[in-house]
Design a protein around this motif. Structure first.
Motif, PDB file in Angstrom:
ATOM      1  N   ASP A  10       0.041  55.315  44.501  1.00 20.35           N
ATOM      2  CA  ASP A  10       0.692  55.058  43.220  1.00 20.35           C
ATOM      3  C   ASP A  10       1.434  53.716  43.286  1.00 20.35           C
ATOM      4  OD1 ASP A  10       2.296  55.041  40.943  1.00 20.35           O
ATOM      5  OD2 ASP A  10       2.925  57.132  41.170  1.00 20.35           O
ATOM      6  N   PRO A  11       1.053  52.746  42.465  1.00 21.63           N
ATOM      7  CA  PRO A  11       1.688  51.431  42.528  1.00 21.63           C
ATOM      8  C   PRO A  11       3.132  51.412  42.014  1.00 21.63           C
ATOM      9  CG  PRO A  11       0.147  51.507  40.699  1.00 21.63           C
ATOM     10  CD  PRO A  11      -0.020  52.794  41.464  1.00 21.63           C
ATOM     11  N   ALA A  12       3.582  52.479  41.361  1.00 19.66           N
ATOM     12  CA  ALA A  12       4.943  52.512  40.831  1.00 19.66           C
ATOM     13  C   ALA A  12       5.975  52.937  41.881  1.00 19.66           C
ATOM     14  CB  ALA A  12       5.018  53.454  39.630  1.00 19.66           C
ATOM     15  N   ILE A  13       5.518  53.415  43.041  1.00 20.74           N
ATOM     16  CA  ILE A  13       6.464  53.844  44.078  1.00 20.74           C
ATOM     17  C   ILE A  13       7.242  52.629  44.564  1.00 20.74           C
ATOM     18  CG2 ILE A  13       6.712  54.877  46.376  1.00 20.74           C
ATOM     19  CD1 ILE A  13       4.078  56.365  45.870  1.00 20.74           C
ATOM     20  N   PRO A  14       8.563  52.721  44.608  1.00 15.70           N
ATOM     21  CA  PRO A  14       9.346  51.597  45.133  1.00 15.70           C
ATOM     22  C   PRO A  14       8.908  51.268  46.559  1.00 15.70           C
ATOM     23  CG  PRO A  14      10.774  53.202  44.069  1.00 15.70           C
ATOM     24  CD  PRO A  14       9.411  53.822  44.152  1.00 15.70           C
ATOM     25  N   GLU A  15       8.875  49.985  46.884  1.00 18.96           N
ATOM     26  CA  GLU A  15       8.352  49.529  48.166  1.00 18.96           C
ATOM     27  C   GLU A  15       8.995  50.232  49.358  1.00 18.96           C
ATOM     28  OE1 GLU A  15       6.197  47.878  51.090  1.00 18.96           O
ATOM     29  OE2 GLU A  15       5.750  47.877  48.951  1.00 18.96           O
ATOM     30  N   GLU A  16      10.318  50.393  49.331  1.00 13.97           N
ATOM     31  CA  GLU A  16      11.008  51.039  50.456  1.00 13.97           C
ATOM     32  C   GLU A  16      10.531  52.478  50.648  1.00 13.97           C
ATOM     33  OE1 GLU A  16      15.530  52.331  51.408  1.00 13.97           O
ATOM     34  OE2 GLU A  16      15.234  50.248  50.763  1.00 13.97           O
ATOM     35  N   GLU A  23      -2.389  60.268  35.453  1.00  9.78           N
ATOM     36  CA  GLU A  23      -2.339  61.361  34.476  1.00  9.78           C
ATOM     37  C   GLU A  23      -0.954  61.997  34.408  1.00  9.78           C
ATOM     38  OE1 GLU A  23      -5.445  64.143  35.422  1.00  9.78           O
ATOM     39  OE2 GLU A  23      -7.015  62.667  35.097  1.00  9.78           O
ATOM     40  N   GLN A  24       0.014  61.467  35.149  1.00  5.73           N
ATOM     41  CA  GLN A  24       1.361  62.014  35.176  1.00  5.73           C
ATOM     42  C   GLN A  24       2.304  61.151  34.337  1.00  5.73           C
ATOM     43  OE1 GLN A  24       1.992  62.001  39.465  1.00  5.73           O
ATOM     44  NE2 GLN A  24       1.798  64.221  39.487  1.00  5.73           N
ATOM     45  N   THR A  25       3.350  61.793  33.853  1.00  9.85           N
ATOM     46  CA  THR A  25       4.395  61.037  33.156  1.00  9.85           C
ATOM     47  C   THR A  25       5.203  60.267  34.201  1.00  9.85           C
ATOM     48  OG1 THR A  25       6.055  62.788  33.329  1.00  9.85           O
ATOM     49  CG2 THR A  25       4.598  62.841  31.374  1.00  9.85           C
ATOM     50  N   ASP A  26       6.009  59.320  33.758  1.00  8.36           N
ATOM     51  CA  ASP A  26       6.866  58.581  34.682  1.00  8.36           C
ATOM     52  C   ASP A  26       7.806  59.533  35.424  1.00  8.36           C
ATOM     53  OD1 ASP A  26       5.670  56.234  33.891  1.00  8.36           O
ATOM     54  OD2 ASP A  26       7.320  55.613  32.579  1.00  8.36           O
ATOM     55  N   GLU A  27       8.324  60.549  34.737  1.00  5.54           N
ATOM     56  CA  GLU A  27       9.230  61.508  35.359  1.00  5.54           C
ATOM     57  C   GLU A  27       8.514  62.328  36.428  1.00  5.54           C
ATOM     58  OE1 GLU A  27       8.870  61.267  31.918  1.00  5.54           O
ATOM     59  OE2 GLU A  27      10.646  60.015  31.700  1.00  5.54           O
ATOM     60  N   GLN A  28       7.285  62.752  36.141  1.00  2.00           N
ATOM     61  CA  GLN A  28       6.511  63.507  37.126  1.00  2.00           C
ATOM     62  C   GLN A  28       6.196  62.646  38.354  1.00  2.00           C
ATOM     63  OE1 GLN A  28       3.331  64.502  34.387  1.00  2.00           O
ATOM     64  NE2 GLN A  28       3.917  66.662  34.405  1.00  2.00           N
ATOM     65  N   ARG A  29       5.852  61.409  38.111  1.00  2.00           N
ATOM     66  CA  ARG A  29       5.545  60.505  39.226  1.00  2.00           C
ATOM     67  C   ARG A  29       6.779  60.317  40.100  1.00  2.00           C
ATOM     68  NH1 ARG A  29       2.489  55.492  36.456  1.00  2.00           N
ATOM     69  NH2 ARG A  29       2.106  54.836  38.597  1.00  2.00           N
ATOM     70  N   ARG A  30       7.922  60.062  39.492  1.00  2.00           N
ATOM     71  CA  ARG A  30       9.160  59.860  40.245  1.00  2.00           C
ATOM     72  C   ARG A  30       9.515  61.111  41.038  1.00  2.00           C
ATOM     73  NH1 ARG A  30      11.882  58.594  36.319  1.00  2.00           N
ATOM     74  NH2 ARG A  30      11.354  56.398  36.343  1.00  2.00           N
ATOM     75  N   ALA A  31       9.410  62.276  40.423  1.00  2.00           N
ATOM     76  CA  ALA A  31       9.711  63.529  41.124  1.00  2.00           C
ATOM     77  C   ALA A  31       8.787  63.714  42.318  1.00  2.00           C
ATOM     78  CB  ALA A  31       9.591  64.705  40.161  1.00  2.00           C
ATOM     79  N   ARG A  32       7.519  63.337  42.164  1.00  2.00           N
ATOM     80  CA  ARG A  32       6.548  63.479  43.252  1.00  2.00           C
ATOM     81  C   ARG A  32       6.934  62.624  44.448  1.00  2.00           C
ATOM     82  NH1 ARG A  32       2.537  60.703  41.417  1.00  2.00           N
ATOM     83  NH2 ARG A  32       3.017  59.058  42.857  1.00  2.00           N
ATOM     84  N   TRP A  33       7.228  61.343  44.231  1.00  2.00           N
ATOM     85  CA  TRP A  33       7.508  60.496  45.385  1.00  2.00           C
ATOM     86  C   TRP A  33       8.911  60.696  45.944  1.00  2.00           C
ATOM     87  CZ3 TRP A  33       6.705  56.695  41.136  1.00  2.00           C
ATOM     88  CH2 TRP A  33       7.882  56.079  40.709  1.00  2.00           C
ATOM     89  N   GLU A  34       9.820  61.298  45.135  1.00  2.00           N
ATOM     90  CA  GLU A  34      11.168  61.550  45.637  1.00  2.00           C
ATOM     91  C   GLU A  34      11.286  62.878  46.390  1.00  2.00           C
ATOM     92  OE1 GLU A  34      13.739  61.111  42.236  1.00  2.00           O
ATOM     93  OE2 GLU A  34      13.740  58.920  42.424  1.00  2.00           O
ATOM     94  N   THR A  35      10.259  63.720  46.317  1.00  2.00           N
ATOM     95  CA  THR A  35      10.269  64.993  47.030  1.00  2.00           C
ATOM     96  C   THR A  35      10.394  64.748  48.528  1.00  2.00           C
ATOM     97  OG1 THR A  35       8.922  66.072  45.345  1.00  2.00           O
ATOM     98  CG2 THR A  35       8.880  67.053  47.535  1.00  2.00           C
TER      99      THR A  35
END
Length: 101
Positions: A24-30, A78-90
Motif C-alpha cells: 500500500d503506497p499510503a503507508i507512512p515510510e517509517e 478497495e478500502q476506505t482511507d480509515e480501513q487502510r490506516r487501521a490495517r497498517w496501524e494494527t
C-alpha cells in the motif's frame, strides 16, 4: 536496488514476469519500514521452522505482516482511507515479541 516495475494501475509489481500485489503506497515510510523488518524476520523464522510443529505459527506471522502491508487480505485500493490506516496501524508482533504467545 531499484523498485520492480508496476502494472499500469499501480496495484501490482512484476517480478520475473509474475504479478504480486504491491505494498500500500499510503503507508507512512517509517511504518512501512517497520512492517518490512518484521516481515523479513518472520521469513527467516519460516526457514528455521520448516518441517517442524512451529512452521504454521511462524507462517501466521508472515501472513499478519503481509496483511498489514496491504499485500494480502482485502485489496488496499478497495478500502476506505480509515480501513487502510487501521490495517497498517494494527499491532504485528515481531518473532521475538513476547506478546505473540
Amino acid at each position: 536496488m531499484s523498485d520492480p516495475p508496476r502494472t499500469a494501475d499501480g496495484h501490482h509489481i512484476v517480478v520475473d514476469g509474475r504479478k504480486w500485489r504491491a505494498t500500500d503506497p499510503a503507508i507512512p515510510e517509517e511504518r512501512r519500514a517497520e512492517l518490512t523488518r518484521i516481515l523479513m524476520a518472520w521469513r527467516r523464522k519460516v526457514r528455521q521452522a520448516r518441517g517442524t510443529d512451529r512452521e504454521s505459527a511462524v507462517r501466521a506471522g508472515v501472513h499478519a505482516a503481509k496483511v498489514a502491508l496491504g499485500e494480502r487480505g482485502t485489496p488496499w485500493w478497495e478500502q476506505t482511507d480509515e480501513q487502510r490506516r487501521a490495517r497498517w496501524e494494527t499491532h504485528v508482533p515481531a518473532p521475538d515479541d513476547s506478546s505473540q504467545d
